[in-house]
Design a protein around this motif. Structure first.
Motif, PDB file in Angstrom:
ATOM      1  N   ARG A  55       0.831  -1.211   0.000  1.00 57.54           N
ATOM      2  CA  ARG A  55       0.000   0.000   0.000  1.00 57.54           C
ATOM      3  C   ARG A  55       0.864   1.260   0.000  1.00 57.54           C
ATOM      4  O   ARG A  55       0.543   2.233  -0.661  1.00 57.54           O
ATOM      5  CB  ARG A  55      -0.929   0.025   1.213  1.00 57.54           C
ATOM      6  CG  ARG A  55      -1.972  -1.009   1.166  1.00 57.54           C
ATOM      7  CD  ARG A  55      -2.956  -0.664   0.106  1.00 57.54           C
ATOM      8  NE  ARG A  55      -3.774  -1.825  -0.161  1.00 57.54           N
ATOM      9  CZ  ARG A  55      -4.417  -2.015  -1.288  1.00 57.54           C
ATOM     10  NH1 ARG A  55      -4.321  -1.154  -2.248  1.00 57.54           N
ATOM     11  NH2 ARG A  55      -5.119  -3.087  -1.468  1.00 57.54           N
ATOM     12  N   TYR A  56       1.933   1.235   0.753  1.00 55.32           N
ATOM     13  CA  TYR A  56       2.829   2.398   0.819  1.00 55.32           C
ATOM     14  C   TYR A  56       3.459   2.677  -0.551  1.00 55.32           C
ATOM     15  O   TYR A  56       3.509   3.824  -0.993  1.00 55.32           O
ATOM     16  CB  TYR A  56       3.913   2.156   1.867  1.00 55.32           C
ATOM     17  CG  TYR A  56       4.896   3.291   1.989  1.00 55.32           C
ATOM     18  CD1 TYR A  56       4.561   4.428   2.717  1.00 55.32           C
ATOM     19  CD2 TYR A  56       6.127   3.237   1.371  1.00 55.32           C
ATOM     20  CE1 TYR A  56       5.448   5.485   2.825  1.00 55.32           C
ATOM     21  CE2 TYR A  56       7.024   4.282   1.472  1.00 55.32           C
ATOM     22  CZ  TYR A  56       6.687   5.410   2.207  1.00 55.32           C
ATOM     23  OH  TYR A  56       7.563   6.448   2.288  1.00 55.32           O
ATOM     24  N   ILE A  57       3.918   1.629  -1.220  1.00 56.21           N
ATOM     25  CA  ILE A  57       4.535   1.796  -2.537  1.00 56.21           C
ATOM     26  C   ILE A  57       3.519   2.349  -3.531  1.00 56.21           C
ATOM     27  O   ILE A  57       3.802   3.293  -4.278  1.00 56.21           O
ATOM     28  CB  ILE A  57       5.104   0.452  -3.037  1.00 56.21           C
ATOM     29  CG1 ILE A  57       6.330   0.066  -2.217  1.00 56.21           C
ATOM     30  CG2 ILE A  57       5.466   0.520  -4.519  1.00 56.21           C
ATOM     31  CD1 ILE A  57       6.825  -1.340  -2.485  1.00 56.21           C
ATOM     32  N   LYS A  58       2.330   1.789  -3.528  1.00 59.01           N
ATOM     33  CA  LYS A  58       1.318   2.223  -4.488  1.00 59.01           C
ATOM     34  C   LYS A  58       0.783   3.615  -4.184  1.00 59.01           C
ATOM     35  O   LYS A  58       0.443   4.368  -5.095  1.00 59.01           O
ATOM     36  CB  LYS A  58       0.183   1.209  -4.523  1.00 59.01           C
ATOM     37  CG  LYS A  58       0.631  -0.089  -5.138  1.00 59.01           C
ATOM     38  CD  LYS A  58      -0.468  -1.087  -5.131  1.00 59.01           C
ATOM     39  CE  LYS A  58       0.022  -2.374  -5.753  1.00 59.01           C
ATOM     40  NZ  LYS A  58      -1.008  -3.381  -5.803  1.00 59.01           N
ATOM     41  N   ARG A  59       0.701   3.971  -2.923  1.00 58.57           N
ATOM     42  CA  ARG A  59       0.237   5.302  -2.557  1.00 58.57           C
ATOM     43  C   ARG A  59       1.213   6.389  -3.004  1.00 58.57           C
ATOM     44  O   ARG A  59       0.806   7.484  -3.366  1.00 58.57           O
ATOM     45  CB  ARG A  59       0.060   5.369  -1.035  1.00 58.57           C
ATOM     46  CG  ARG A  59      -1.050   6.269  -0.600  1.00 58.57           C
ATOM     47  CD  ARG A  59      -1.269   6.249   0.899  1.00 58.57           C
ATOM     48  NE  ARG A  59      -1.541   4.913   1.421  1.00 58.57           N
ATOM     49  CZ  ARG A  59      -0.834   4.318   2.373  1.00 58.57           C
ATOM     50  NH1 ARG A  59       0.188   4.926   2.913  1.00 58.57           N
ATOM     51  NH2 ARG A  59      -1.145   3.127   2.791  1.00 58.57           N
ATOM     52  N   ASN A  60       2.497   6.080  -2.997  1.00 57.30           N
ATOM     53  CA  ASN A  60       3.508   7.059  -3.359  1.00 57.30           C
ATOM     54  C   ASN A  60       3.922   6.996  -4.822  1.00 57.30           C
ATOM     55  O   ASN A  60       4.828   7.720  -5.226  1.00 57.30           O
ATOM     56  CB  ASN A  60       4.741   6.888  -2.469  1.00 57.30           C
ATOM     57  CG  ASN A  60       4.437   7.277  -1.049  1.00 57.30           C
ATOM     58  OD1 ASN A  60       3.697   8.222  -0.808  1.00 57.30           O
ATOM     59  ND2 ASN A  60       4.976   6.541  -0.108  1.00 57.30           N
ATOM     60  N   ASP A  61       3.297   6.139  -5.617  1.00 57.48           N
ATOM     61  CA  ASP A  61       3.604   6.033  -7.040  1.00 57.48           C
ATOM     62  C   ASP A  61       2.652   6.940  -7.824  1.00 57.48           C
ATOM     63  O   ASP A  61       1.453   6.691  -7.863  1.00 57.48           O
ATOM     64  CB  ASP A  61       3.448   4.582  -7.494  1.00 57.48           C
ATOM     65  CG  ASP A  61       3.840   4.378  -8.938  1.00 57.48           C
ATOM     66  OD1 ASP A  61       4.355   5.334  -9.557  1.00 57.48           O
ATOM     67  OD2 ASP A  61       3.638   3.267  -9.443  1.00 57.48           O
ATOM     68  N   PRO A  62       3.161   7.991  -8.458  1.00 60.71           N
ATOM     69  CA  PRO A  62       2.259   8.899  -9.178  1.00 60.71           C
ATOM     70  C   PRO A  62       1.669   8.281 -10.437  1.00 60.71           C
ATOM     71  O   PRO A  62       0.648   8.752 -10.930  1.00 60.71           O
ATOM     72  CB  PRO A  62       3.157  10.092  -9.524  1.00 60.71           C
ATOM     73  CG  PRO A  62       4.536   9.546  -9.498  1.00 60.71           C
ATOM     74  CD  PRO A  62       4.543   8.438  -8.498  1.00 60.71           C
TER      75      PRO A  62
END
Length: 84
Positions: A55-62
């Motif tokens: 979730r952290y990776i996907k939340r910070n991927d524009p």
């Protein structure tokens, strides 16, 4: 659970269990219980940590598209489905 979280759960679980086992060996705990306890902690920590890191990776991927996924019928996600 999405594909990235599954891969991360496997990697994080083995890293947590291995790190705890190294710490147990450094403290002179050379028994079967050291293996069992470290393995159980690794299994318990694997799913939540993999999910959270995914979730952290996907939340910070524009460039990540946050579309709602289709419901899956099985345990493993559909390989043709979009990531969640």
């Amino acid at each position: 659970m999405d594909r990235l979280a599954i891969y991360l759960a496997v990697l994080i679980g083995s890293c947590v269990a291995g790190g705890l086992l190294i710490a147990a060996f450094a403290l002179d705990y050379y028994s079967i219980w050291a293996f069992v306890v470290c393995g159980v902690i690794g299994l318990i920590a694997a799913y939540p940590a993999g999910y959270w890191v995914s979730r952290y990776i996907k939340r910070n991927d524009p460039d990540f598209n946050h579309r709602k996924p289709r419901q899956s019928d099985g345990i493993l996600p559909d390989p043709k489905a979009p990531e969640i």
